[in-house]
Design a protein around this motif. Structure first.
Motif, short mmCIF file in Angstrom:
data_model
loop_
_atom_site.label_atom_id
_atom_site.label_comp_id
_atom_site.label_asym_id
_atom_site.label_seq_id
_atom_site.Cartn_x
_atom_site.Cartn_y
_atom_site.Cartn_z
N ASP A 111 0.85 -1.19 0.00
CA ASP A 111 0.00 0.00 0.00
C ASP A 111 0.88 1.24 0.00
O ASP A 111 0.93 2.01 0.97
CB ASP A 111 -0.94 0.01 1.20
N ARG A 116 -1.82 5.28 -1.87
CA ARG A 116 -2.65 5.93 -0.86
C ARG A 116 -3.10 7.32 -1.29
O ARG A 116 -4.17 7.79 -0.90
CB ARG A 116 -1.89 6.03 0.46
N TYR A 306 2.96 8.63 4.70
CA TYR A 306 1.57 9.08 4.51
C TYR A 306 1.09 9.88 5.71
O TYR A 306 0.46 10.94 5.57
CB TYR A 306 0.68 7.87 4.29
#
Length: 312
Positions: A111, A116, A306
């Protein structure tokens, strides 16, 4: 996402919206050939003005410091740096595996940051990192990335500057700073509005501490990985401890440079030391060299990035 994005798709795409012991002989041969292996791991935004007297001799209201310009939802992304961002040794021995890259990978188990953040990660992200690169290579990588005019560039570079055959050959702090400055100047000239996310250099001493108990890892390290830190991995002599501490302090100094320089650019965000501070576990290290991030380690890097990028 493909393992690598074709370079020839043109600037328009950017404007559109961003891999065991059985192979030790081969490992030693490649290391002897000169491949440098990378390793894992607050900002301030400044600017003030001299106070002048306003009408009637009263000082005017203080001018606010420039406000950082930060978009938490970029539509395109380019990655620069070293073998960590290439997913080296995460999938197979002595090979890049960009599909598990923390920055641009397509593997759903990782991911990635691109996955994302972007609506079309396969079309709007590019990986220009190179295994073995040092900070002096960053300006060239940045120029390629800037050619895409991405909304964001991710930077992870510095582990190889500290991972040298001897501590005497580590990149000086001054040279490290100048190379980073040159990379930023290159980006600002070619793509002035591109945002920059800068990851801290991993704590190499922490990686030594985590991997030294693994007999296979120690055996592989003898072949030449990051000898400034990993040579004589089980030695606790004063000289060995001093050598490791010198590498540790150089990494700390590199991270101070990244923090300071990033703070000078309103469109730059440093990770606040998140990668350096994270305590990577054995499961998050490559089964091939016990030093690079495994697939799990790449996922953790994506999470750390992130979290910082979307923070207020």
């Amino acid at each position: 996402m493909r393992d690598s994005h074709p370079v020839g798709t043109g600037i328009e795409a950017g404007r559109r919206r961003r891999v065991r012991a059985a192979a030790l002989g081969a490992f030693a041969a490649v290391l002897a050939g000169g491949i440098a292996l990378a390793a894992f791991g607050g900002t301030g935004d400044g600017g003030g003005q001299e106070t002048r007297q306003g009408p009637g001799g009263r000082p005017p209201s203080a001018s606010p410091s420039p406000t950082p310009v930060w978009d938490r939802h970029p539509e395109s992304l380019a990655a620069v740096g070293d073998s960590i961002t290439r997913g080296f040794d995460a999938c197979s021995l002595l090979a890049d595996c960009t599909r598990v890259s923390w920055a641009t990978g397509s593997d759903t188990g990782v991911d990635s940051l691109a996955g994302r953040l972007l609506d079309d990660p396969s079309g709007d992200s590019w990986n220009y990192a190179r295994s073995g690169s040092v900070m002096a290579d960053l300006p060239r990588q940045m120029k390629r990335a800037a050619g895409r005019e991405p909304d964001m560039v991710t930077v992870m570079s510095g582990a190889n500057d500290a991972c040298q055959p001897t501590v005497a050959r580590m990149t000086s702090v001054d040279d490290y700073r100048e190379s980073f400055r040159e990379a930023m100047r290159t980006l600002r000239k070619e793509s002035p509005k591109t945002q920059v996310y800068v990851a801290s250099v991993p704590d190499l001493k922490r990686l030594w501490s985590e991997g030294r108990a693994n007999p296979m890892g120690e055996r592989i390290w003898r072949l030449g990985i990051c000898q400034s830190m990993l040579r004589d991995a089980k030695s606790v002599t004063e000289a060995a401890e001093e050598r490791r501490q010198e590498v540790y302090e150089r990494v700390v100094a590199y991270n101070r440079v990244l923090e300071q320089e990033c703070a000078e650019d309103l469109r730059c965000r440093y990770d606040g030391g998140a990668v350096f501070s994270y305590r990577f576990t054995e499961a998050e290290l490559s089964d091939w060299d016990w030093f690079h991030p495994s697939k799990q380690g790449q996922r953790k890097l994506a999470e750390l990035a992130y979290r910082r990028i979307v923070a207020d």
